[in-house]
Design an enzyme around this catalytic site. Sequence first.
Site, mmCIF file in Angstrom:
data_model
loop_
_atom_site.group_PDB
_atom_site.id
_atom_site.type_symbol
_atom_site.label_atom_id
_atom_site.label_comp_id
_atom_site.label_asym_id
_atom_site.label_seq_id
_atom_site.Cartn_x
_atom_site.Cartn_y
_atom_site.Cartn_z
ATOM 1 N N PRO A 10 0.795 -1.227 0.000
ATOM 2 C CA PRO A 10 0.000 0.000 0.000
ATOM 3 C C PRO A 10 0.826 1.274 0.000
ATOM 4 C CG PRO A 10 -0.145 -1.130 2.112
ATOM 5 C CD PRO A 10 0.522 -2.074 1.156
ATOM 6 N N ASN A 11 0.348 2.219 -0.807
ATOM 7 C CA ASN A 11 0.862 3.594 -0.926
ATOM 8 C C ASN A 11 2.166 3.696 -1.706
ATOM 9 O OD1 ASN A 11 -1.265 4.841 0.630
ATOM 10 N ND2 ASN A 11 -0.363 3.853 2.416
ATOM 11 N N ARG A 18 5.232 12.018 -3.358
ATOM 12 C CA ARG A 18 4.936 12.620 -2.050
ATOM 13 C C ARG A 18 6.070 12.251 -1.080
ATOM 14 N NH1 ARG A 18 -0.933 11.625 -2.193
ATOM 15 N NH2 ARG A 18 -1.450 12.302 -4.290
ATOM 16 N N TYR A 23 11.091 9.129 1.374
ATOM 17 C CA TYR A 23 11.161 8.024 0.416
ATOM 18 C C TYR A 23 11.889 8.361 -0.892
ATOM 19 C CZ TYR A 23 7.849 5.899 3.631
ATOM 20 O OH TYR A 23 7.255 5.390 4.750
ATOM 21 N N ASN A 74 8.035 -5.787 -0.610
ATOM 22 C CA ASN A 74 7.925 -4.578 0.208
ATOM 23 C C ASN A 74 6.452 -4.449 0.546
ATOM 24 O OD1 ASN A 74 7.810 -2.139 1.463
ATOM 25 N ND2 ASN A 74 9.057 -1.041 -0.034
ATOM 26 N N ALA A 77 3.157 -0.833 5.060
ATOM 27 C CA ALA A 77 2.697 -0.866 6.454
ATOM 28 C C ALA A 77 2.122 -2.231 6.851
ATOM 29 C CB ALA A 77 1.669 0.236 6.687
ATOM 30 N N GLU A 98 12.260 -9.871 2.538
ATOM 31 C CA GLU A 98 11.538 -8.667 2.978
ATOM 32 C C GLU A 98 12.395 -7.445 2.631
ATOM 33 O OE1 GLU A 98 10.434 -8.512 7.151
ATOM 34 O OE2 GLU A 98 10.402 -6.320 7.066
ATOM 35 N N HIS A 100 12.588 -2.987 2.431
ATOM 36 C CA HIS A 100 12.066 -1.636 2.702
ATOM 37 C C HIS A 100 13.022 -0.606 2.152
ATOM 38 C CE1 HIS A 100 9.010 -3.297 5.259
ATOM 39 N NE2 HIS A 100 9.948 -4.048 5.822
ATOM 40 N N ARG A 107 13.216 4.233 12.719
ATOM 41 C CA ARG A 107 11.969 5.013 12.697
ATOM 42 C C ARG A 107 11.105 4.670 13.923
ATOM 43 N NH1 ARG A 107 9.419 4.786 6.866
ATOM 44 N NH2 ARG A 107 8.276 6.557 7.757
HETATM 45 O O1 CA2 Z 1 10.430 1.927 3.850
HETATM 46 C C1 CA2 Z 1 9.609 1.230 3.265
HETATM 47 O O2 CA2 Z 1 9.786 0.735 2.151
HETATM 48 C C2 CA2 Z 1 8.236 0.994 3.926
HETATM 49 O O3 CA2 Z 1 7.802 -0.314 3.596
HETATM 50 C C3 CA2 Z 1 7.298 2.034 3.363
HETATM 51 C C4 CA2 Z 1 5.920 2.001 4.007
HETATM 52 C C5 CA2 Z 1 6.038 2.052 5.523
HETATM 53 O O4 CA2 Z 1 4.749 1.924 6.113
HETATM 54 C C6 CA2 Z 1 6.943 0.953 6.054
HETATM 55 O O5 CA2 Z 1 7.032 1.084 7.463
HETATM 56 C C7 CA2 Z 1 8.315 1.082 5.455
HETATM 57 C C8 CA2 Z 1 5.097 3.196 3.556
HETATM 58 C C9 CA2 Z 1 4.932 3.281 2.068
HETATM 59 C C10 CA2 Z 1 4.357 4.620 1.760
HETATM 60 O O6 CA2 Z 1 4.913 5.021 0.547
HETATM 61 C C11 CA2 Z 1 4.814 6.326 0.218
HETATM 62 C C12 CA2 Z 1 5.665 6.748 -0.762
HETATM 63 C C13 CA2 Z 1 5.662 8.052 -1.121
HETATM 64 C C14 CA2 Z 1 4.786 8.924 -0.513
HETATM 65 C C15 CA2 Z 1 3.924 8.493 0.458
HETATM 66 C C16 CA2 Z 1 3.933 7.175 0.824
#
Ligand code: CA2
Length: 148
Positions: A10-11, A18, A23, A74, A77, A98, A100, A107
Amino acid sequence: MTSVLILNGPNLNLLGQRQPQVYGRTTLDEVAGMCRTAAERLGVDIVFEQSNHEGTMIDLIHATRGRHQGLILNAGAYTHTSIALMDAISSSEVPTIELHLSNVHAREDFRHRSYIAKVALGVICGFGPRGYVLALEAMAAHLLEDRS
Ligand code: CA2
């Protein structure tokens, strides 16, 4: 040819659009391109997917059986919450890395727990988009090279 599914949760479709301070500025399409270049060099096929839906991700993991020899995940969340994804990986028996972008251990506390790590070969985090290439190299070594 050996095939690896690279699955994003997700996301992650928002990557590069964003929160660049967290990121980075590389888009998910650009990450997919980096993976395709690395896959060619390593001699593996890849399928690159993203879903915002836990059930869809579970279906894709179930469908690895007979199709893909490895999974790079990946889970976003869902990493920190989803026993269902953990069970899907266990039942599919597909070797899983896994992954990230960020260093989740540097974090918030809630990002320190991973249900995926319990059933993964290993974990790569904190290297941004390059982590995808590192994960592919690790997976290719696991699947193609002598593991003694
Ligand atoms: O660091 C990572 O790859 C995460 O999997 C990213 C997740 C986060 O919940 C994990 O704890 C770590 C969040 C992905 C959200 O991705 C976005 C990318 C750009 C803008 C907003 C969100």
